[in-house]
Design an enzyme around this catalytic site. Sequence first.
Site, PDB file in Angstrom:
ATOM      1  N   TYR A 181     -27.527  51.302  48.667  1.00 20.97           N
ATOM      2  CA  TYR A 181     -28.292  52.300  49.428  1.00 20.97           C
ATOM      3  C   TYR A 181     -29.793  52.015  49.325  1.00 20.97           C
ATOM      4  O   TYR A 181     -30.496  51.927  50.327  1.00 20.97           O
ATOM      5  CB  TYR A 181     -27.995  53.730  48.935  1.00 20.97           C
ATOM      6  CG  TYR A 181     -29.049  54.718  49.395  1.00 20.97           C
ATOM      7  CD1 TYR A 181     -29.084  55.136  50.726  1.00 20.97           C
ATOM      8  CD2 TYR A 181     -30.029  55.196  48.525  1.00 20.97           C
ATOM      9  CE1 TYR A 181     -30.078  56.012  51.162  1.00 20.97           C
ATOM     10  CE2 TYR A 181     -31.018  56.068  48.957  1.00 20.97           C
ATOM     11  CZ  TYR A 181     -31.033  56.473  50.279  1.00 20.97           C
ATOM     12  OH  TYR A 181     -32.021  57.319  50.709  1.00 20.97           O
ATOM     13  N   SER A 202     -37.458  55.921  51.043  1.00 21.23           N
ATOM     14  CA  SER A 202     -37.083  56.583  49.797  1.00 21.23           C
ATOM     15  C   SER A 202     -37.858  56.024  48.618  1.00 21.23           C
ATOM     16  O   SER A 202     -38.215  54.840  48.595  1.00 21.23           O
ATOM     17  CB  SER A 202     -35.582  56.359  49.580  1.00 21.23           C
ATOM     18  OG  SER A 202     -35.209  56.649  48.257  1.00 21.23           O
ATOM     19  N   LYS A 208     -32.875  50.647  52.246  1.00 14.54           N
ATOM     20  CA  LYS A 208     -34.211  51.204  52.521  1.00 14.54           C
ATOM     21  C   LYS A 208     -35.272  50.098  52.416  1.00 14.54           C
ATOM     22  O   LYS A 208     -36.196  50.035  53.225  1.00 14.54           O
ATOM     23  CB  LYS A 208     -34.526  52.357  51.566  1.00 14.54           C
ATOM     24  CG  LYS A 208     -33.672  53.595  51.793  1.00 14.54           C
ATOM     25  CD  LYS A 208     -33.846  54.166  53.194  1.00 14.54           C
ATOM     26  CE  LYS A 208     -32.983  55.367  53.470  1.00 14.54           C
ATOM     27  NZ  LYS A 208     -33.006  55.782  54.879  1.00 14.54           N
TER      28      LYS A 208
END
Length: 337
Positions: free
Chosen positions: A152, A127, A156
């Site tokens: 989150y 991302s 990644k």
Amino acid sequence: MKKNKILVTGGLGFIGSHTVVELLKEGYEVVIIDDLSNTRMEVLEGIKAISGVGPEFVKLDLKEKEKVRAFFKEHSIDGVIHFAASKAVGESVEEPLKYYENNIATLVYLLQSMAENKVSNFIFSSSCTVYGQADELPITENAPVKKAESPYGNTKQIGEEIIQDTTKVMDLKAIALRYFNPIGAHESAHIGELPLGVPQNLIPFVTQTAAGIRKELSVFGDDYPTQDGTAVRDYIHVVDLAQAHICALQRLLEGKNQAKMEFFNVGTGKGSSVLEVIKAFEEANGTKVNYKIADRREGDITAAYADTELANKELGWHAKLGLKDALSSAWKWQLKQ
């Protein structure tokens, strides 16, 4: 000639399902793993309706390490495209441990099983959140990876590090695709973005508001240092994004990668503000969206859009579809619901 068999984890999710369709179109054999925690079985019917092929489906929670090992013992896999993960920024702030278990532990179990079974091609769904608020726009792959704004985003970053460390000690070739903001739906309207519960992303909220399911859309902040005060993002059509995975997979299978792990930005190279997106949606579909300005949201950055030159050159991939294409396909999909 034997078809390459590709495992797609989270293959019934938004990006996963569109990638499965593109893989089938290119003649790959596909097996899908999904735990159905954020999707429905009907998506498999949508894939079949588009492709005329029913890919193999295995309902499996990747947190169950022994079941993951058993899966790899039973299937001969040539490559893995790994989408399965929890993906809501806000929820990750509230439930960090859920995100670390679901996004990190599962990645480790997957890589361990790949090592045991000598599966060496791996594509990771990463991302643009790894860049945080970049110092320069557009964002190139050389931009520094900054401290994540959310658990989150951190999963990644950690995921990329785990894969990179693993490539140093095992026969693993990996590509991390750093997505910008995927939107839209397949032109057939057989598959699209199907959030369970309240949408966490802008476009499903726009379409549900336009359809009267939601009373109004909250635009978080109109005091950003941008053209109209609202946050700017790079919105990429999900079909273009799915095709980037095909290009990345072919690169690995043909041994054209130039390093054991490579990173590519996948976006359009163009930033659009939230208000521009709402206006484009209204123009593309001849319908109004009821919205109000709300306070900024924690963890949101001002602007992010991609420099896609590396993916264009090395993967031979280009985004072909525009913002209005994506927004009209998203609306067509919403109306079908």
